[in-house]
Structures are given as structure tokens and as C-alpha cells.
Design a protein around this motif. Structure first.
Motif, PDB file in Angstrom:
ATOM      1  N   GLY A 100       2.799  -8.428-139.892  1.00 36.35           N
ATOM      2  CA  GLY A 100       3.073  -8.181-141.234  1.00 36.35           C
ATOM      3  C   GLY A 100       1.893  -7.803-142.316  1.00 36.35           C
ATOM      4  O   GLY A 100       1.941  -7.352-143.340  1.00 36.35           O
ATOM      5  N   ARG A 101       0.554  -8.375-141.594  1.00 40.11           N
ATOM      6  CA  ARG A 101      -0.596  -7.836-142.518  1.00 40.11           C
ATOM      7  C   ARG A 101      -1.211  -6.337-141.866  1.00 40.11           C
ATOM      8  O   ARG A 101      -2.197  -5.996-142.453  1.00 40.11           O
ATOM      9  N   GLY A 102      -0.527  -5.730-141.052  1.00 35.91           N
ATOM     10  CA  GLY A 102      -0.863  -4.430-140.621  1.00 35.91           C
ATOM     11  C   GLY A 102      -1.908  -4.632-139.584  1.00 35.91           C
ATOM     12  O   GLY A 102      -2.802  -3.624-139.363  1.00 35.91           O
ATOM     13  N   VAL A 103      -2.098  -5.798-139.018  1.00 33.80           N
ATOM     14  CA  VAL A 103      -2.984  -5.708-137.704  1.00 33.80           C
ATOM     15  C   VAL A 103      -2.260  -5.452-136.524  1.00 33.80           C
ATOM     16  O   VAL A 103      -1.253  -6.046-136.095  1.00 33.80           O
ATOM     17  N   LEU A 104      -2.901  -4.744-135.897  1.00 32.03           N
ATOM     18  CA  LEU A 104      -2.309  -4.165-134.282  1.00 32.03           C
ATOM     19  C   LEU A 104      -2.303  -5.304-133.347  1.00 32.03           C
ATOM     20  O   LEU A 104      -3.467  -5.833-133.105  1.00 32.03           O
TER      21      LEU A 104
ATOM     22  N   VAL B 299      -6.613  -3.847-126.075  1.00 37.75           N
ATOM     23  CA  VAL B 299      -6.786  -4.909-126.787  1.00 37.75           C
ATOM     24  C   VAL B 299      -8.406  -4.394-127.345  1.00 37.75           C
ATOM     25  O   VAL B 299      -8.511  -4.898-128.364  1.00 37.75           O
ATOM     26  N   PHE B 300      -9.212  -3.752-126.282  1.00 40.06           N
ATOM     27  CA  PHE B 300     -10.393  -3.377-126.885  1.00 40.06           C
ATOM     28  C   PHE B 300     -10.361  -2.605-128.219  1.00 40.06           C
ATOM     29  O   PHE B 300     -11.142  -2.783-129.342  1.00 40.06           O
ATOM     30  N   GLN B 301      -9.520  -1.485-127.943  1.00 45.51           N
ATOM     31  CA  GLN B 301      -9.200  -0.651-129.261  1.00 45.51           C
ATOM     32  C   GLN B 301      -8.878  -1.340-130.683  1.00 45.51           C
ATOM     33  O   GLN B 301      -9.207  -1.545-131.681  1.00 45.51           O
ATOM     34  N   VAL B 302      -7.916  -2.610-130.402  1.00 48.01           N
ATOM     35  CA  VAL B 302      -7.449  -3.310-131.390  1.00 48.01           C
ATOM     36  C   VAL B 302      -8.684  -4.262-132.242  1.00 48.01           C
ATOM     37  O   VAL B 302      -8.983  -4.181-133.182  1.00 48.01           O
ATOM     38  N   GLN B 303      -9.218  -4.691-131.191  1.00 42.12           N
ATOM     39  CA  GLN B 303     -10.383  -5.700-131.539  1.00 42.12           C
ATOM     40  C   GLN B 303     -11.516  -4.837-132.249  1.00 42.12           C
ATOM     41  O   GLN B 303     -12.165  -5.304-133.241  1.00 42.12           O
ATOM     42  N   ARG B 304     -12.005  -3.833-131.739  1.00 46.11           N
ATOM     43  CA  ARG B 304     -12.934  -2.857-132.497  1.00 46.11           C
ATOM     44  C   ARG B 304     -12.450  -1.964-133.634  1.00 46.11           C
ATOM     45  O   ARG B 304     -13.271  -1.521-134.350  1.00 46.11           O
ATOM     46  N   ALA B 305     -11.184  -1.881-133.814  1.00 44.31           N
ATOM     47  CA  ALA B 305     -10.609  -1.318-134.901  1.00 44.31           C
ATOM     48  C   ALA B 305     -11.008   0.253-134.892  1.00 44.31           C
ATOM     49  O   ALA B 305     -11.384   1.020-135.834  1.00 44.31           O
ATOM     50  N   ASP B 306     -10.844   1.034-133.752  1.00 48.16           N
ATOM     51  CA  ASP B 306     -11.595   2.224-133.264  1.00 48.16           C
ATOM     52  C   ASP B 306     -10.840   2.751-132.315  1.00 48.16           C
ATOM     53  O   ASP B 306     -10.859   2.339-131.265  1.00 48.16           O
ATOM     54  N   GLY B 307     -10.064   3.939-132.546  1.00 49.77           N
ATOM     55  CA  GLY B 307      -9.386   4.429-131.635  1.00 49.77           C
ATOM     56  C   GLY B 307      -8.122   5.491-132.182  1.00 49.77           C
ATOM     57  O   GLY B 307      -7.730   5.359-133.302  1.00 49.77           O
ATOM     58  N   PRO B 308      -7.570   6.290-131.277  1.00 49.77           N
ATOM     59  CA  PRO B 308      -6.343   7.086-131.642  1.00 49.77           C
ATOM     60  C   PRO B 308      -5.250   6.215-132.066  1.00 49.77           C
ATOM     61  O   PRO B 308      -4.512   6.906-133.086  1.00 49.77           O
ATOM     62  N   CYS B 309      -5.029   5.212-131.541  1.00 53.99           N
ATOM     63  CA  CYS B 309      -3.704   4.565-131.922  1.00 53.99           C
ATOM     64  C   CYS B 309      -3.966   3.963-133.416  1.00 53.99           C
ATOM     65  O   CYS B 309      -3.081   4.155-134.212  1.00 53.99           O
ATOM     66  N   ARG B 310      -5.004   3.386-133.737  1.00 57.13           N
ATOM     67  CA  ARG B 310      -5.264   2.825-135.147  1.00 57.13           C
ATOM     68  C   ARG B 310      -4.995   3.998-135.984  1.00 57.13           C
ATOM     69  O   ARG B 310      -4.525   3.805-137.197  1.00 57.13           O
ATOM     70  N   ASP B 311      -5.685   5.185-135.714  1.00 58.29           N
ATOM     71  CA  ASP B 311      -5.481   6.362-136.625  1.00 58.29           C
ATOM     72  C   ASP B 311      -4.091   7.019-136.803  1.00 58.29           C
ATOM     73  O   ASP B 311      -3.616   7.282-137.739  1.00 58.29           O
ATOM     74  N   THR B 312      -3.172   6.927-135.781  1.00 61.84           N
ATOM     75  CA  THR B 312      -1.915   6.937-135.816  1.00 61.84           C
ATOM     76  C   THR B 312      -1.049   6.319-136.699  1.00 61.84           C
ATOM     77  O   THR B 312      -0.398   6.587-137.537  1.00 61.84           O
ATOM     78  N   TYR B 313      -1.344   4.929-136.366  1.00 55.85           N
ATOM     79  CA  TYR B 313      -0.763   3.927-137.150  1.00 55.85           C
ATOM     80  C   TYR B 313      -1.119   4.130-138.696  1.00 55.85           C
ATOM     81  O   TYR B 313      -0.195   4.063-139.620  1.00 55.85           O
ATOM     82  N   LEU B 314      -2.429   4.466-139.208  1.00 56.46           N
ATOM     83  CA  LEU B 314      -2.840   4.350-140.372  1.00 56.46           C
ATOM     84  C   LEU B 314      -2.254   5.770-141.086  1.00 56.46           C
ATOM     85  O   LEU B 314      -1.796   5.684-142.526  1.00 56.46           O
ATOM     86  N   SER B 315      -2.027   6.925-140.354  1.00 59.48           N
ATOM     87  CA  SER B 315      -1.711   8.361-140.851  1.00 59.48           C
ATOM     88  C   SER B 315       0.007   8.349-140.673  1.00 59.48           C
ATOM     89  O   SER B 315       0.475   9.129-141.393  1.00 59.48           O
ATOM     90  N   GLY B 316       0.323   7.961-139.751  1.00 61.25           N
ATOM     91  CA  GLY B 316       1.743   7.895-139.604  1.00 61.25           C
ATOM     92  C   GLY B 316       2.114   9.306-138.798  1.00 61.25           C
ATOM     93  O   GLY B 316       3.113   9.914-138.649  1.00 61.25           O
ATOM     94  N   GLU B 317       0.915  10.052-138.206  1.00 64.56           N
ATOM     95  CA  GLU B 317       0.995  11.069-137.564  1.00 64.56           C
ATOM     96  C   GLU B 317       0.557  11.429-136.047  1.00 64.56           C
ATOM     97  O   GLU B 317      -0.582  10.230-135.870  1.00 64.56           O
ATOM     98  N   PRO B 318       0.965  12.144-135.156  1.00 64.75           N
ATOM     99  CA  PRO B 318       0.533  12.132-133.815  1.00 64.75           C
ATOM    100  C   PRO B 318      -1.103  12.521-133.947  1.00 64.75           C
ATOM    101  O   PRO B 318      -1.509  13.260-134.885  1.00 64.75           O
TER     102      PRO B 318
ATOM    103  N   LEU C 239       5.388   1.571-137.975  1.00 64.26           N
ATOM    104  CA  LEU C 239       5.483   0.111-137.148  1.00 64.26           C
ATOM    105  C   LEU C 239       4.274  -0.073-136.032  1.00 64.26           C
ATOM    106  O   LEU C 239       3.875  -1.338-135.803  1.00 64.26           O
ATOM    107  N   GLY C 240       3.797   0.853-135.525  1.00 65.68           N
ATOM    108  CA  GLY C 240       2.869   0.816-134.485  1.00 65.68           C
ATOM    109  C   GLY C 240       2.559   2.245-133.929  1.00 65.68           C
ATOM    110  O   GLY C 240       2.714   3.319-134.511  1.00 65.68           O
ATOM    111  N   ALA C 241       1.940   2.476-132.747  1.00 72.16           N
ATOM    112  CA  ALA C 241       1.925   3.590-132.040  1.00 72.16           C
ATOM    113  C   ALA C 241       2.031   3.472-130.438  1.00 72.16           C
ATOM    114  O   ALA C 241       1.927   2.361-129.889  1.00 72.16           O
TER     115      ALA C 241
END
Length: 254
Positions: free
Chosen positions: A52-56, A71-90, A130-132
Motif C-alpha cells: 500500500g505504500r508503493g514498496v515492491l 530481492v537485491f533489486q528491491v533493496q537497492r531500488a534500482d532495476g527494470p522492474c522498479r522502472d516498469t512499476y513507476l511508469s506502468g509501461e514495459p 500493482l507490480g511487474a
């Protein structure tokens, strides 16, 4: 019907059947990520879900190395999944080696894990992301248009599995459903850890043992995980059951 079409149909029917029967969403998504890797001819797949806070958070992965990288990607807030979640685009990266400036932390970690390409697809519910879904490749190369379409369709199926109440329209009710799924995943990871320690298993085999026990007893995977964590079902009991099954049938859990 080609073999690929038959496999796609089988995967979609399995999820639909699981939903109709009230199947465990954690189990359904674990199977779906494995199906994604197989159907799209990629090395591995992972699914991240936002709270609910937008944390993956990592919801499912087809392999342990993928789960660790997610897990590494989530902890570092760096990577394609985070970008897709924020933009809503592939987001596509056919050659990770050329993306170091874009994801300075993620790219070295992904390459150490043996991946050379990645494609991230959004989990969408209307205008809400919702995620990626992440698709990882061992070799350089882009997914063709047909595979990307199928990947997005599988991501949409994952969304339906997560939000089983199609009537949900407000964000608060949606967050309650998603948090329930995330909490179930946390309990599953705890149960895997207990089983791995008790049986001297790796985390992949611990998950297979839990799932085998749940299916043999016609119980939800999350319910079995809760029982193991609360000690109402001992880890040794799960180990003994599955090992006896393997001895009897000669087949290892999948």
C-alpha cells in the motif's frame, strides 16, 4: 494446435481452474512464473508486487537465483522492474551489458547471476499498476512481438489471480487484498527456511517439499506454511512424508 499453443492453453486453464477452486494465490503465482520461463523460452521469471505504500516485494520466482536478484533489486531500488512499476509501461533490455549507466547496481548483480537480458512487464488493474513481471535471459536478445504479447497476457493473468474480487474499485480494498497475498508470501519464506534448516535442503527443494505435502493432503500451500511456522505441523513431519513418497514412487517433488 501446435505444441506451444497447447502449452499456453494448459497453463491458462490451470490458473483458471485454481481460481475457481479457491486455490492458494502464492502457489498459483509460483506455478505461473515457472510457466512464463518455459513458454517464453527465457531462463527465469520473477514477479514483484507493491504494498500500500508503493514498496515492491518479491511475490514469486521460478528459481532461487532469480528470487535473490529480485530481492537485491528491491533493496537497492534500482532495476527494470522498479522502472516498469513507476511508469506502468514495459521495459526491455536485450543486452544488459549496455545498461550499466541506466541501472548501475542492478546490471552487475544480474550479470553475476548469469543473466544477459531482461524484460519487465507491468501488472495492471485498470489504470493502477500493482507490480511487474520480470523475464530473464541467459543470452543477449529481444523478445519478439508475439512473445511480448504472451508475456503481457500472463502478467494480466497474474493480476487476476492477485485480485480475485473483480468488483474491487477503491484503493483501500485493493490494498487489503494485496497485503494478504504479501503476508502469505512472508509466511511461506519462513516455512521454507525452517524446512531447509531441518532437512539440510536448499530453498528451492524446501519449497518443493512444502508444495508436495500440501497437494498430497489437499491443503492450501499457505495453510501448510502457517502450520509449519506455528509448529502445529512439524518440519520433520513434512520431510518424512515427502521422503517416504519419493521412496515409494521414485519421483522427486516438482
Amino acid at each position: 494446435m501446435s505444441r506451444t499453443e497447447a502449452d499456453v492453453t494448459q497453463a491458462l486453464v490451470a490458473v483458471a481452474s485454481g481460481l475457481v477452486k479457491g486455490g492458494d494465490v502464492v502457489d498459483l503465482l509460483a506455478t505461473l512464473t515457472s510457466d512464463c520461463a518455459r513458454l517464453l523460452d527465457c531462463a527465469s521469471a520473477g514477479l514483484l508486487l507493491a504494498d500500500g505504500r508503493g514498496v515492491l516485494h518479491v511475490m514469486a520466482a521460478s528459481s532461487e537465483r532469480t528470487r535473490e536478484l529480485e530481492v537485491f533489486q528491491v533493496q537497492r531500488a534500482d532495476g527494470p522492474c522498479r522502472d516498469t512499476y513507476l511508469s506502468g509501461e514495459p521495459v526491455s533490455a536485450p543486452d544488459l551489458q549496455s545498461e550499466s549507466d541506466r541501472w548501475p547496481l542492478f546490471v552487475p548483480a544480474a550479470r553475476r547471476a548469469g543473466f544477459a537480458s531482461v524484460h519487465a512487464l507491468p501488472l495492471r488493474l485498470g489504470e493502477v499498476t500493482l507490480g511487474a513481471l520480470n523475464l530473464f535471459g541467459n543470452s543477449v536478445g529481444a523478445l519478439d512481438k508475439q512473445d511480448l504479447s504472451l508475456g503481457q497476457a500472463l502478467a494480466d493473468v497474474a493480476t487476476v489471480a492477485l485480485v480475485q474480487d473483480r468488483a474491487v474499485t477503491d484503493r483501500e480494498s485493493l490494498n487489503v487484498q494485496l497485503q494478504s497475498a504479501l503476508s502469505s508470501r512472508v509466511v511461506l519464506e519462513q516455512a521454507k527456511g525452517l524446512l531447509a534448516q531441518q532437512g539440510e535442503l536448499d530453498m528451492t527443494d524446501a519449497f518443493r517439499f512444502l508444495r508436495s505435502y500440501s497437494r498430497d493432503h489437499n491443503q492450501r500451500l499457505t495453510d501448510v506454511a502457517h502450520a509449519v511456522v506455528s509448529r502445529t505441523l512439524s518440519a520433520q513431519q513434512v520431510l518424512d512424508h515427502v521422503q517416504a513418497r519419493v521412496s515409494r514412487t521414485g519421483r522427486t517433488p516438482n
